[in-house]
Design an enzyme around this catalytic site. Structure first.
Site, PDB file in Angstrom:
ATOM      1  N   ILE A  32       6.025 -10.362   5.720  1.00 24.61           N
ATOM      2  CA  ILE A  32       4.869 -11.252   5.700  1.00 24.61           C
ATOM      3  C   ILE A  32       4.328 -11.382   4.280  1.00 24.61           C
ATOM      4  CG2 ILE A  32       2.501 -11.549   6.519  1.00 24.61           C
ATOM      5  CD1 ILE A  32       3.409 -10.100   9.115  1.00 24.61           C
ATOM      6  N   TYR A 181       0.789   5.030  13.424  1.00 20.22           N
ATOM      7  CA  TYR A 181       0.790   3.736  12.740  1.00 20.22           C
ATOM      8  C   TYR A 181      -0.427   2.916  13.137  1.00 20.22           C
ATOM      9  CZ  TYR A 181       1.951  -1.047  11.527  1.00 20.22           C
ATOM     10  OH  TYR A 181       1.886  -2.336  11.020  1.00 20.22           O
ATOM     11  N   LYS A 185      -3.583   1.553  10.693  1.00 23.59           N
ATOM     12  CA  LYS A 185      -4.015   0.159  10.565  1.00 23.59           C
ATOM     13  C   LYS A 185      -5.474   0.002  10.997  1.00 23.59           C
ATOM     14  CE  LYS A 185      -1.737  -2.590   9.236  1.00 23.59           C
ATOM     15  NZ  LYS A 185      -1.428  -2.995   7.844  1.00 23.59           N
TER      16      LYS A 185
END
Length: 322
Positions: A32, A181, A185
């Protein structure tokens, strides 16, 4: 009385020109982040790719240059897992101002065992959150010197179902890769919103904006050799998924809008329009657990202690004096 004019609808395919402006994209060499960099480069801006791997960054610069004639793109060595190197990386930028940074780089581990950085921090928490926290500290003078600069933090849908355990932020006692994870975030997202509150309290014109890219698959992403090559078979086999998720080129749209759209305000969350998974970017209400200011403030304090740094946006006495 005539109604007030509406801001023009944001068009992901007609971005406003940004020649003369400078943007840093962490992890801009792949995924991205690559498409964020490519789309920003197409506006005429100078784009800096923050990346550990020089060869991959140079390949990304070549790919962008082949698609954007005259692109102004360069590399900044950046290892977010090594906090001791970040100040030198920023010093090497050679800029006296910075219009925006997209905190995009991240690492995701799919399987145990738990890994640590050289500094003794869990790798995903260190790279995704602590590294960006410390990097923002080092970038603060450049951002402060640029009225209206923006700090865009890339969150994740994976954070929506997670909650932080402030007594085990680095998963020392309960390590599950997907959960670790998601929590890393979530920490990033809480940081972005706490940063917004601190920027407003300081009277700064710098904005902190939060985005998440939705669902993004390589098989729905257009080829950018040698960065990414998609076969016709992969594309055809995943076409039905395009009704639900999207490619990484479209997943870059929320961050690009957060950087460029003059109507975007700090503390907002931008996400894909269709169920937060695909489509053009829109402003989404904050998820309930993102409004927990107590947890965000405690996370900030822990992050300051772990990194030995703290983003500050109050100009020192005499700043800018001639």
């Amino acid at each position: 009385m005539p109604s007030a004019p509406h801001a023009p609808r944001w068009d992901v395919h007609r971005l406003p020109p940004a020649r003369g402006r400078s943007f840093l994209v962490t992890g801009g060499n792949a995924g991205i982040g690559y498409f964020v960099a490519e789309q920003l480069a197409a506006t005429g801006a100078t784009v800096v790719l923050g990346s550990r791997d020089r060869a991959k960054a140079e390949a990304a610069i070549g790919s962008i240059g082949s698609r954007v004639p005259g692109a102004r793109v360069r590399h900044m060595p950046l290892d977010l897992a090594d906090l001791a190197t970040l100040e030198a990386s920023v010093d090497g930028l050679g800029l006296d101002r910075l219009d925006g940074v997209v905190l995009n780089a991240g690492v995701a581990l799919d399987h145990p065992p738990r890994r640590e950085t050289g500094g003794g921090h869990e790798l995903m928490f260190a790279t995704n959150h602590l590294g960006h926290f410390a990097l923002t500290h080092h970038l603060a003078p450049l951002l402060l010197a640029t009225p209206g600069s923006r700090i865009v933090t890339t969150g994740s849908f994976a954070a929506k179902s997670e909650r932080l355990d402030l007594d085990d932020l680095q998963s020392a006692h309960d390590y599950r890769p997907k959960r670790a994870y998601g929590c890393s975030k979530l920490a990033q997202m809480l940081f972005a919103l706490e940063l917004d509150r601190r920027l407003r309290a300081a009277g700064s014109t710098t904005l902190s904006v939060l985005v998440h890219p939705g669902g993004a698959l390589d098989s729905l992403t257009p080829s950018r050799p040698p960065i990414h090559v998609r076969t016709a078979g992969e594309r055809l086999s995943r076409l039905p998924l395009g009704l639900v998720v999207q490619g990484k080129d479209a997943a870059a749209w929320p961050a690009v809008r957060a950087v460029l759209d003059p109507s975007v305000r700090g503390g907002r969350l931008l996400s894909p329009r269709a169920f937060g998974l695909r489509g053009t970017p829109r402003i989404e209400p904050l998820w309930k657990h993102l409004t927990d200011t107590t947890t965000a403030a405690r996370l900030w304090a822990v992050s300051r202690d772990l990194t030995g740094s703290e983003p500050a946006f109050t100009a020192p006495t005499g700043f800018g004096a001639t």
